[in-house]
Design a protein around this motif. Sequence first.
Motif, short mmCIF file in Angstrom:
data_model
loop_
_atom_site.label_atom_id
_atom_site.label_comp_id
_atom_site.label_asym_id
_atom_site.label_seq_id
_atom_site.Cartn_x
_atom_site.Cartn_y
_atom_site.Cartn_z
N ARG A 158 48.52 -23.82 64.41
CA ARG A 158 47.95 -23.64 63.07
C ARG A 158 46.87 -22.57 63.09
O ARG A 158 46.77 -21.75 62.17
N ARG A 159 46.06 -22.53 64.14
CA ARG A 159 45.03 -21.50 64.25
C ARG A 159 45.63 -20.11 64.42
O ARG A 159 44.96 -19.11 64.15
N ALA A 160 46.86 -20.04 64.87
CA ALA A 160 47.51 -18.76 65.15
C ALA A 160 48.10 -18.12 63.91
O ALA A 160 48.83 -17.12 64.02
N VAL A 161 47.84 -18.66 62.73
CA VAL A 161 48.35 -18.09 61.49
C VAL A 161 47.21 -17.39 60.76
O VAL A 161 46.17 -17.99 60.48
N GLU A 162 47.41 -16.10 60.46
CA GLU A 162 46.39 -15.31 59.76
C GLU A 162 46.40 -15.63 58.26
O GLU A 162 47.36 -16.23 57.75
N PRO A 163 45.36 -15.21 57.53
CA PRO A 163 45.33 -15.46 56.08
C PRO A 163 46.52 -14.86 55.32
O PRO A 163 46.88 -15.37 54.25
N ASP A 164 47.15 -13.81 55.89
CA ASP A 164 48.30 -13.23 55.20
C ASP A 164 49.62 -13.89 55.59
O ASP A 164 50.70 -13.38 55.32
N SER A 165 49.53 -15.05 56.24
CA SER A 165 50.71 -15.84 56.64
C SER A 165 51.60 -15.11 57.63
O SER A 165 52.83 -15.18 57.57
N THR A 166 50.96 -14.40 58.56
CA THR A 166 51.67 -13.88 59.73
C THR A 166 50.99 -14.45 60.96
O THR A 166 49.86 -14.95 60.91
N PHE A 167 51.70 -14.36 62.09
CA PHE A 167 51.15 -14.90 63.32
C PHE A 167 50.12 -13.97 63.93
O PHE A 167 50.26 -12.75 63.90
N ARG A 168 49.08 -14.57 64.47
CA ARG A 168 48.14 -13.86 65.33
C ARG A 168 48.59 -14.09 66.76
O ARG A 168 48.85 -15.23 67.17
N THR A 169 48.67 -13.02 67.55
CA THR A 169 49.25 -13.12 68.88
C THR A 169 48.41 -13.99 69.81
O THR A 169 48.94 -14.74 70.63
N GLY A 170 47.10 -13.91 69.70
CA GLY A 170 46.22 -14.72 70.53
C GLY A 170 44.79 -14.60 70.03
O GLY A 170 44.49 -13.75 69.18
N LYS A 171 43.91 -15.42 70.57
CA LYS A 171 42.52 -15.36 70.13
C LYS A 171 41.94 -13.98 70.34
O LYS A 171 41.18 -13.48 69.51
N GLU A 172 42.31 -13.34 71.46
CA GLU A 172 41.80 -11.99 71.76
C GLU A 172 42.79 -10.90 71.34
O GLU A 172 42.52 -9.72 71.58
N TRP A 173 43.91 -11.27 70.76
CA TRP A 173 44.94 -10.30 70.40
C TRP A 173 45.24 -10.42 68.91
O TRP A 173 46.03 -11.27 68.51
N ALA A 174 44.61 -9.59 68.12
CA ALA A 174 44.86 -9.62 66.67
C ALA A 174 46.20 -8.99 66.36
O ALA A 174 46.73 -8.17 67.11
N GLY A 175 46.75 -9.35 65.23
CA GLY A 175 47.94 -8.67 64.72
C GLY A 175 49.24 -9.25 65.24
O GLY A 175 49.29 -10.17 66.05
N VAL A 176 50.31 -8.66 64.71
CA VAL A 176 51.68 -9.09 65.03
C VAL A 176 52.27 -8.12 66.05
O VAL A 176 52.25 -6.91 65.85
N TRP A 177 52.79 -8.67 67.15
CA TRP A 177 53.44 -7.86 68.18
C TRP A 177 54.91 -8.31 68.25
O TRP A 177 55.19 -9.50 68.34
N THR A 178 55.80 -7.33 68.25
CA THR A 178 57.22 -7.65 68.13
C THR A 178 57.68 -8.65 69.17
O THR A 178 58.26 -9.69 68.84
N ARG A 179 57.46 -8.34 70.44
CA ARG A 179 58.02 -9.21 71.47
C ARG A 179 57.30 -10.55 71.52
O ARG A 179 57.92 -11.59 71.74
N ASP A 180 55.97 -10.56 71.29
CA ASP A 180 55.23 -11.82 71.34
C ASP A 180 55.71 -12.80 70.28
O ASP A 180 55.97 -13.97 70.57
N VAL A 181 55.78 -12.32 69.03
CA VAL A 181 56.20 -13.24 67.98
C VAL A 181 57.66 -13.63 68.15
O VAL A 181 58.04 -14.76 67.88
N SER A 182 58.48 -12.71 68.64
CA SER A 182 59.91 -13.01 68.78
C SER A 182 60.14 -14.10 69.82
O SER A 182 60.86 -15.07 69.58
N TYR A 183 59.53 -13.94 71.00
CA TYR A 183 59.69 -14.99 72.02
C TYR A 183 59.10 -16.31 71.53
O TYR A 183 59.65 -17.38 71.82
N SER A 184 58.01 -16.25 70.80
CA SER A 184 57.39 -17.48 70.28
C SER A 184 58.29 -18.16 69.27
O SER A 184 58.40 -19.40 69.24
N ILE A 185 58.94 -17.37 68.43
CA ILE A 185 59.85 -17.92 67.43
C ILE A 185 61.04 -18.57 68.11
O ILE A 185 61.49 -19.66 67.72
N ILE A 186 61.56 -17.93 69.15
CA ILE A 186 62.70 -18.50 69.87
C ILE A 186 62.30 -19.82 70.53
O ILE A 186 63.07 -20.80 70.51
N LEU A 187 61.11 -19.88 71.09
CA LEU A 187 60.68 -21.08 71.79
C LEU A 187 60.43 -22.25 70.85
O LEU A 187 60.84 -23.38 71.13
#
Length: 911
Positions: A263-292
């Motif tokens: 829940r904390r990993a969702v930004e106000p614009d309803s996209t995923f935040r990659t990590g606490k220290e990694w702002a924004g959406v990264w293709t491979r990070d979100v893709s592997y997370s979605i698959i998992l």
Amino acid sequence: MKPTQFANGYLLILGLLPACQTTRPAVTTAATTPAVQTPIWQSDAYSIYRDRVVQGPHEARALSATELVSNYVSPANDRQNPRIEFKFSINGKDNEMAPGLNHLLVAVPRPGGGPIETPPIVFGQRYADATPAPADAYLAPNTPARIRLDLRPVLAAFKKQGFYTTFKGEKIYQQDFKHVSVAGSTAPLSWDFDNLTNMPALQMQDPDGDGIYEATLTLNQPTAAKTTAASWKKSINTDDFPQYASDYPLADALYNLALEEARRAVEPDSTFRTGKEWAGVWTRDVSYSIILAQASLQPKVAMNSLLRKVSPNGRIIQDTGTGGAYPCSTDRVIWATAAWEVYQATGDEAWLRRGYPIIRQSLADDVQNAYDPATGLVRGESSFLDWREQTYPRWMQPVDIYQSENLGTNAVHYQANVVLARMAARLGDPGTAAQHQRQAAGIKAAINEHLWQADKGYYGQFLYGRTALTLSPKAEALGEALCVLFGVAEGERAQQVVSKAPTVPFGVPCIYPQIPGIPPYHNDAVWPFVQSFWGLAAAQVGNEASLTESMAAIYRPAALFLTNKENFVARTGDYAGTQINSSNMLWSLSGSLSLVYKVLFGLRYEDERLVFRPFVPQAFQGARRLTGFKYRKAVLDVEMTGFGNVIKSITLDGQPLADAAVPASLSGRHAVKIVLSSEAPAAQPVNRVADAVSPETPAVQLAGYYLRWPAVANAVNHRILKNGQALATTTETTWQVDLATGPGEFQVVAIDDAGRESFASEPIPVGGATGAEVQLETLAQKATQPYKGYSGKGFVEISTTKNTTLTIPITVPESGVYALDFRYANGNGPINTNNQCAIRTLRRRGELLGAVVLPQRGVQEWSNWGFSNPIRVRLEKGTHALTLTYEPANQNMNGAVNQAMLDYLRVRRVE
């Protein structure tokens, strides 16, 4: 120091020896603690209990399903070695001395309290501090150290001839000189040369302009000590997510921790935040997370995030990376598998139709830019392993990484083609379906032909080289796991991969063996999301021992660190010590959730149904339930008892459930009850080994017709390669080249007494004609920029508007196979990030010969020249008209800037 004492003498019962390091005091509670529990999983490194993890003096405990405590403190700042290795770097490159050759400063107190400092060290001349230090001396907190550099010989060369020549023979032109930094082994130093530009504290200064640069650093700062929270208690409402409960308080609490972090990993614009220290959406990070897990857990956020990674022209975005991203890196198509997972979870036809053309066009571009017709494999950087020296030999530049053909990236492309074929069939496009079924089959066959190692029982890491490729035998964990999960490896081969690929006491490392002299990040590290995929692969092949070990390897760090960290050191299990790390990491928390969804309950999407394929290791036997799991229009409440991977009975609302499959047409809330057979599957082994490093890559030079290289530590033998193939072995450090069998590219591999191999050395061409050079300024208008270092009378600029087509006539004196490449410059960005890699297409009378890839070589380093990838072409004797063209498929990730300077076309006969 005394280890923390836990209630009822747990450590004494376990017989675990305490490490000499700081620990937090034990957390006491009013709850009654049982006298003795038997570990449900145990190794020499740590133990897992129903409610806690114990590792040496450290313990994490679940007080309830919503509260955890831990006394873990990283030992990273304890007992640091005072022997500081470092070297200098011009423009953020490893260009002072040969790899493995470093300066040494012994940072211990000086007699009389004098300052710890170096003399002015001449750039390129090794300095070794002779200050004596006892074997048990450690680096004191807040140690100041002054490092000085004599750059006057470099500056004199700039003044005399306009450039300085490095130990590698490369020229650094005065106009390209930006800064000089110090890199090294102890914080705040870093061996991350590519990112030195972003570390101003490591840039050296010459305040009085005398050519003596210096930097003063504070080593072992207590303020930099690595700590995490001492407790976690659920504070966010996650009741709308699927709820999980079992007989294991630790597992339940870690599931709820992962839900809260999701829940904390969702930004106000309803996209995923990659990590606490990694702002924004990264293709491979979100893709592997979605698959998992996230396709099931947060499908709308998954859709938003995937769409954020689509370019204005409808292609999947390759994130900024090596050489300016695409096509040096080509794993962006993992997006396709994630998009398909979302469709299968939701049944959203509009989503399917939206994703289909994006995937189809992206793969079409990749076929032109990255698919190798000679091997059937796909070129490009290792999927997610995107930090050059962390997984590649140091000699490999971004263009060499483009030329390589990696296991994980090819598994990703195989599955992307499978997905596109399934989408096409679903949408009534049989022609496209058949095309991509064939393409997928070709990649699968090529992986098994070129990357499989029958003697080891698992796949090799990648093919690499220049005009000829050889296989790196290292295991690459994510690629191995994906090959099992996607069906590239089948049957006995899939079982072999899981049982024979090496694991270390704290988990499955990204690669094995490790690379010497490279600090932990991808090298010498375990990434929990990779461990999760490894667990899924173990479950798929029925390897209970490997699955149990994977679950323990995911539970341990999450419990001790009280967050889902990005990575940890494979050798120590500590989250500190890797070059970069983050808490609340999206793919790590998603991997934790996948243990419940995809392993224990075995929820798998197959065509238009949800299938149960549970696997509960005997160590985790008992009752468990998952409530509120959404599948399309249905909500499922699942109860399960027993262990094993065979279903004894399964019912839906009290009625037998055929094939253990819920149809996509089901709607409303329903109850599923599963009873497992409580029979363990046939035992399969796990290849657990000690964490180990391979020998250093030999630094080979050619002297006449002799290959010579310095002795490599721990090497007992050397393999000589010619054109990527084994030619001979020798225990010596020289080899005479016999050209009776023709010219070729030669390399050397060092081998230790355990059979561990180094990377192959940089290819050295020997024999044959020197090749022809076609000066391009004779064929097009000469560029006017004042850059240096070109040959001939000038160079040609190419961009999206200039010289978009060049016609290049070449004449060869005899028929044969030739390597064609371009000498070029691209100063639009650094070699490790950004998105301005230039791409062109080389054709002969319309026939596609290949993509010409021109990666970035340094920020505004336009006098830094190198060669593009070599394209092998069969040419008959005579003259041939080639065209170098900017085509729609050649659009890079920047879109606007696709620019390079071209000096000449080089034509060399290689066969």
